[in-house]
Design a protein around this motif. Structure first.
Motif, PDB file in Angstrom:
ATOM      1  N   GLU A   1      27.740  -6.750 -20.432  1.00 33.47           N
ATOM      2  CA  GLU A   1      28.166  -5.045 -20.350  1.00 33.47           C
ATOM      3  C   GLU A   1      27.394  -4.166 -19.703  1.00 33.47           C
ATOM      4  OE1 GLU A   1      28.993  -3.993 -24.406  1.00 33.47           O
ATOM      5  OE2 GLU A   1      29.581  -6.032 -24.840  1.00 33.47           O
ATOM      6  N   VAL A   2      26.353  -4.500 -19.301  1.00 36.21           N
ATOM      7  CA  VAL A   2      25.399  -3.267 -18.688  1.00 36.21           C
ATOM      8  C   VAL A   2      25.497  -3.155 -17.202  1.00 36.21           C
ATOM      9  CG1 VAL A   2      23.071  -2.945 -17.728  1.00 36.21           C
ATOM     10  CG2 VAL A   2      23.517  -3.812 -20.105  1.00 36.21           C
ATOM     11  N   ASP A   3      25.968  -2.120 -16.801  1.00 34.31           N
ATOM     12  CA  ASP A   3      26.224  -1.633 -15.384  1.00 34.31           C
ATOM     13  C   ASP A   3      24.795  -1.485 -14.484  1.00 34.31           C
ATOM     14  OD1 ASP A   3      29.095  -1.658 -15.581  1.00 34.31           O
ATOM     15  OD2 ASP A   3      28.737   0.372 -16.433  1.00 34.31           O
ATOM     16  N   LEU A   4      23.933  -0.784 -15.267  1.00 34.06           N
ATOM     17  CA  LEU A   4      22.538  -0.575 -14.466  1.00 34.06           C
ATOM     18  C   LEU A   4      21.544  -0.643 -15.645  1.00 34.06           C
ATOM     19  CD1 LEU A   4      21.952   2.194 -12.269  1.00 34.06           C
ATOM     20  CD2 LEU A   4      20.699   2.302 -14.471  1.00 34.06           C
ATOM     21  N   TRP A   5      20.526  -1.143 -15.383  1.00 32.11           N
ATOM     22  CA  TRP A   5      19.336  -1.431 -16.534  1.00 32.11           C
ATOM     23  C   TRP A   5      18.216  -0.269 -16.171  1.00 32.11           C
ATOM     24  CZ3 TRP A   5      19.427  -4.635 -20.294  1.00 32.11           C
ATOM     25  CH2 TRP A   5      20.277  -5.897 -20.280  1.00 32.11           C
ATOM     26  N   PHE A   6      17.537   0.360 -17.201  1.00 36.26           N
ATOM     27  CA  PHE A   6      16.750   1.140 -17.121  1.00 36.26           C
ATOM     28  C   PHE A   6      15.534   0.853 -17.922  1.00 36.26           C
ATOM     29  CE2 PHE A   6      16.469   6.033 -16.916  1.00 36.26           C
ATOM     30  CZ  PHE A   6      15.222   6.083 -16.787  1.00 36.26           C
TER      31      PHE A   6
ATOM     32  N   GLN B   1      21.583  -9.401 -10.612  1.00 31.07           N
ATOM     33  CA  GLN B   1      21.981  -8.776  -9.623  1.00 31.07           C
ATOM     34  C   GLN B   1      22.842  -7.531 -10.280  1.00 31.07           C
ATOM     35  OE1 GLN B   1      24.681 -11.259  -7.234  1.00 31.07           O
ATOM     36  NE2 GLN B   1      23.282 -13.188  -7.644  1.00 31.07           N
ATOM     37  N   VAL B   2      22.172  -6.774 -10.842  1.00 30.92           N
ATOM     38  CA  VAL B   2      22.517  -5.389 -11.510  1.00 30.92           C
ATOM     39  C   VAL B   2      21.295  -4.524 -11.242  1.00 30.92           C
ATOM     40  CG1 VAL B   2      22.865  -4.259 -13.679  1.00 30.92           C
ATOM     41  CG2 VAL B   2      23.854  -6.406 -13.582  1.00 30.92           C
ATOM     42  N   PRO B   3      21.834  -3.283 -10.776  1.00 25.20           N
ATOM     43  CA  PRO B   3      20.817  -2.286 -10.143  1.00 25.20           C
ATOM     44  C   PRO B   3      19.752  -1.852 -11.381  1.00 25.20           C
ATOM     45  CG  PRO B   3      22.954  -1.576  -9.495  1.00 25.20           C
ATOM     46  CD  PRO B   3      23.187  -2.579 -10.465  1.00 25.20           C
ATOM     47  N   PHE B   4      18.676  -1.661 -10.997  1.00 24.86           N
ATOM     48  CA  PHE B   4      17.771  -1.217 -11.959  1.00 24.86           C
ATOM     49  C   PHE B   4      16.803   0.065 -11.533  1.00 24.86           C
ATOM     50  CE2 PHE B   4      15.845  -4.767 -10.135  1.00 24.86           C
ATOM     51  CZ  PHE B   4      14.490  -4.357  -9.754  1.00 24.86           C
ATOM     52  N   VAL B   5      16.493   0.845 -12.568  1.00 25.91           N
ATOM     53  CA  VAL B   5      15.629   2.040 -12.394  1.00 25.91           C
ATOM     54  C   VAL B   5      14.161   1.407 -11.967  1.00 25.91           C
ATOM     55  CG1 VAL B   5      14.509   3.993 -13.404  1.00 25.91           C
ATOM     56  CG2 VAL B   5      16.924   3.624 -13.818  1.00 25.91           C
TER      57      VAL B   5
ATOM     58  N   GLN C   1      18.500  11.912 -11.950  1.00 22.97           N
ATOM     59  CA  GLN C   1      18.000  11.438 -10.813  1.00 22.97           C
ATOM     60  C   GLN C   1      17.392   9.915 -10.486  1.00 22.97           C
ATOM     61  OE1 GLN C   1      15.608  14.113  -8.566  1.00 22.97           O
ATOM     62  NE2 GLN C   1      17.086  16.033  -9.367  1.00 22.97           N
ATOM     63  N   LEU C   2      16.760   9.518 -11.550  1.00 22.51           N
ATOM     64  CA  LEU C   2      16.453   8.193 -11.540  1.00 22.51           C
ATOM     65  C   LEU C   2      17.316   7.033 -11.431  1.00 22.51           C
ATOM     66  CD1 LEU C   2      13.218   8.583 -14.066  1.00 22.51           C
ATOM     67  CD2 LEU C   2      13.214   7.930 -11.502  1.00 22.51           C
ATOM     68  N   ILE C   3      18.458   7.240 -12.368  1.00 23.34           N
ATOM     69  CA  ILE C   3      19.807   6.349 -12.024  1.00 23.34           C
ATOM     70  C   ILE C   3      20.319   6.592 -11.071  1.00 23.34           C
ATOM     71  CG2 ILE C   3      21.971   5.934 -13.161  1.00 23.34           C
ATOM     72  CD1 ILE C   3      20.791   7.134 -16.044  1.00 23.34           C
ATOM     73  N   GLN C   4      20.500   7.660 -10.476  1.00 20.67           N
ATOM     74  CA  GLN C   4      21.326   7.873  -8.977  1.00 20.67           C
ATOM     75  C   GLN C   4      20.336   7.323  -8.085  1.00 20.67           C
ATOM     76  OE1 GLN C   4      24.285   8.653  -8.794  1.00 20.67           O
ATOM     77  NE2 GLN C   4      24.329   8.988 -11.055  1.00 20.67           N
ATOM     78  N   LEU C   5      18.900   7.170  -8.045  1.00 20.81           N
ATOM     79  CA  LEU C   5      18.218   6.533  -7.046  1.00 20.81           C
ATOM     80  C   LEU C   5      18.340   5.200  -7.353  1.00 20.81           C
ATOM     81  CD1 LEU C   5      14.983   8.831  -7.363  1.00 20.81           C
ATOM     82  CD2 LEU C   5      16.310   8.345  -5.266  1.00 20.81           C
ATOM     83  N   ALA C   6      18.418   4.508  -8.551  1.00 19.46           N
ATOM     84  CA  ALA C   6      18.504   3.110  -8.642  1.00 19.46           C
ATOM     85  C   ALA C   6      19.679   2.547  -7.939  1.00 19.46           C
ATOM     86  CB  ALA C   6      18.564   2.821 -10.127  1.00 19.46           C
ATOM     87  N   ILE C   7      20.955   3.374  -7.998  1.00 16.65           N
ATOM     88  CA  ILE C   7      22.248   3.129  -7.329  1.00 16.65           C
ATOM     89  C   ILE C   7      22.121   3.134  -5.913  1.00 16.65           C
ATOM     90  CG2 ILE C   7      24.608   3.737  -7.111  1.00 16.65           C
ATOM     91  CD1 ILE C   7      24.234   5.058  -9.983  1.00 16.65           C
ATOM     92  N   GLU C   8      21.486   3.775  -5.370  1.00 11.89           N
ATOM     93  CA  GLU C   8      21.240   4.090  -4.024  1.00 11.89           C
ATOM     94  C   GLU C   8      20.321   3.029  -3.565  1.00 11.89           C
ATOM     95  OE1 GLU C   8      19.203   7.921  -2.508  1.00 11.89           O
ATOM     96  OE2 GLU C   8      17.556   6.383  -1.940  1.00 11.89           O
TER      97      GLU C   8
END
Ligand code: ADP
Ligand code: MG
Ligand code: MG
Length: 352
Positions: free
Chosen positions: A86-91, A112-116, A339-346
């Motif tokens: 269910e995870v969209d992004l890992w921190f 294949q999931v973005p991560f911080v 910001q860290l999450i947005q940077l991970a997405i970027e």
């Protein structure tokens, strides 16, 4: 709909407990202000034996701050909780081995999931003090003299060991610092002042790691700079750590009241600027991403600045240096995690 953030904490490292406290602060920040509308937190707790727990068990550890003791049965390390899907992004909020060193980053890359934070290369290079120093040297950053040593040289060959110690005495002198190459929180580090202490410290460091580093000791102020960003990162104001112990060892780091943080550090502007510049160079040198805390020795008498290390997943409790440095640079804790999450997405977006 909200982005589901998999908060990964605990971990198979000596910094398990700190990780829980850091994760709790981050979970809280994700539930405040605008973050509450953007993000939903899914807690994932990695037990000390490496087993992953999600749902109520993870939430319980996060809330209580108390580690869940592993069962005595052999862990099934390849069974991830169903919530993983269910995870969209890992921190990842994991410090030290098996978390800050590229291992988890490799797993998350395969998912294949973005991560911080940093990827495999930045994490592994930042964690291994020998690889890190080689990257820094190549970037022209000044650092104290050091020597790389292997466990094999310390343990396996009785003829090599005395020569090794002779060499260390001749090139580095006393006091010097003996460190396992791949740890943090000062675990396994010794400050040595004699041949006897050197031999004992090398033997002890070899119990922690195949790779060991010995460094010339320097008398200096300890100052730190936070970095935030990907390809065009920013450097924070500089912070200083002061303490009364012999060096910034484990006890000093984790006993409340034993160390003090001063932000911003009382430094001439040119020195602060040079440290910021070096922090950004260090970040690029190891291929870090997202965040890092870069630590320095500043010798006031001579004006020399030596880079000590980069930490790609620095302590992230509400009182930790990294978020405090950003708070003093105009970015609140709540804004910082956003910001860290947005940077991970970027960073993980396909190149268009
Ligand atoms: P860790 O990654 O575990 O934090 P460090 O390399 O930062 O390890 O060392 C921990 C502490 O030991 C430093 O903060 C400093 O107080 C002391 N120290 C380490 N190396 C040196 C050195 N070469 N000279 C003086 N002090 C040192
Ligand atoms: Mg470190
Ligand atoms: Mg350190």
């Amino acid at each position: 709909s909200k982005l589901r953030v998999g908060l990964l904490f605990g971990g198979r490292s000596g910094e398990h407990e700190v990780s829980i406290i850091s994760a709790r602060a981050i979970a809280q920040a994700l539930s405040l202000e605008e973050n509450a509308n953007k993000y939903a937190v899914l807690p994932f707790y990695i037990q000390k034996d490496g087993v992953w727990q999600a749902g109520e068990v993870a939430q319980q550890v996060l809330t209580s701050g108390v580690p869940q003791e592993p069962l005595s049965t052999t862990p099934n390390l390849w069974q991830f909780p169903p919530e993983t899907e269910e995870v969209d992004l890992w921190f990842p909020v994991l410090h030290g081995p098996n978390g800050e060193d590229g291992t988890i980053q490799g797993l998350l890359t395969l998912m294949q999931v973005p991560f911080v934070g940093s990827g495999v290369l930045g994490s592994a290079t930042g964690m291994d003090k020998i690889a890190m120093k080689m990257a820094f040297a190549q970037a022209g950053l000044s650092q104290v003299k050091y020597k790389a040593v292997t466990r094999a040289e310390v343990w396996s060959n009785p003829c090599v060991f005395p020569k090794l110690c002779d060499d260390i005495e001749a090139t580095l002198g006393y006091p010097c610092f003996v460190k396992p190459a791949n740890l943090g929180s000062s675990v396994g580090i010794a400050k040595v002042r004699s041949r006897q202490e050197l031999e004992t410290a090398l033997d002890n460091a070899a119990t922690y790691d195949r790779r060991i580093i010995v460094e010339a000791g320097v008398v200096a102020r300890e100052v730190e700079c936070a970095v935030l960003g990907n390809d065009h990162p920013k450097a924070s104001v500089i912070g200083e750590i002061t303490f009364n112990s012999d060096f910034y060892d484990y006890e000093t780091k984790y006993t409340p009241g034993k160390a003090d943080l001063f932000i911003p550090a009382n430094l001439p502007d040119v020195v602060a600027q040079q440290i910021q510049e070096m922090a950004l160079q260090a970040f690029a040198a190891v291929d870090a991403a997202g965040l890092s805390r870069v630590d320095f020795f500043y010798v006031e008498a001579t004006g020399e600045i030596f880079i000590n290390e980069i930490n790609t997943l620095p302590g992230f409790t509400s009182t930790s240096m990294y978020p405090q440095l950003w708070a003093n640079s105009g970015i609140t804790f709540v804004q910082l995690v956003d910001q860290l999450i947005q940077l991970a997405i970027e960073r993980h977006s396909p190149v268009s």
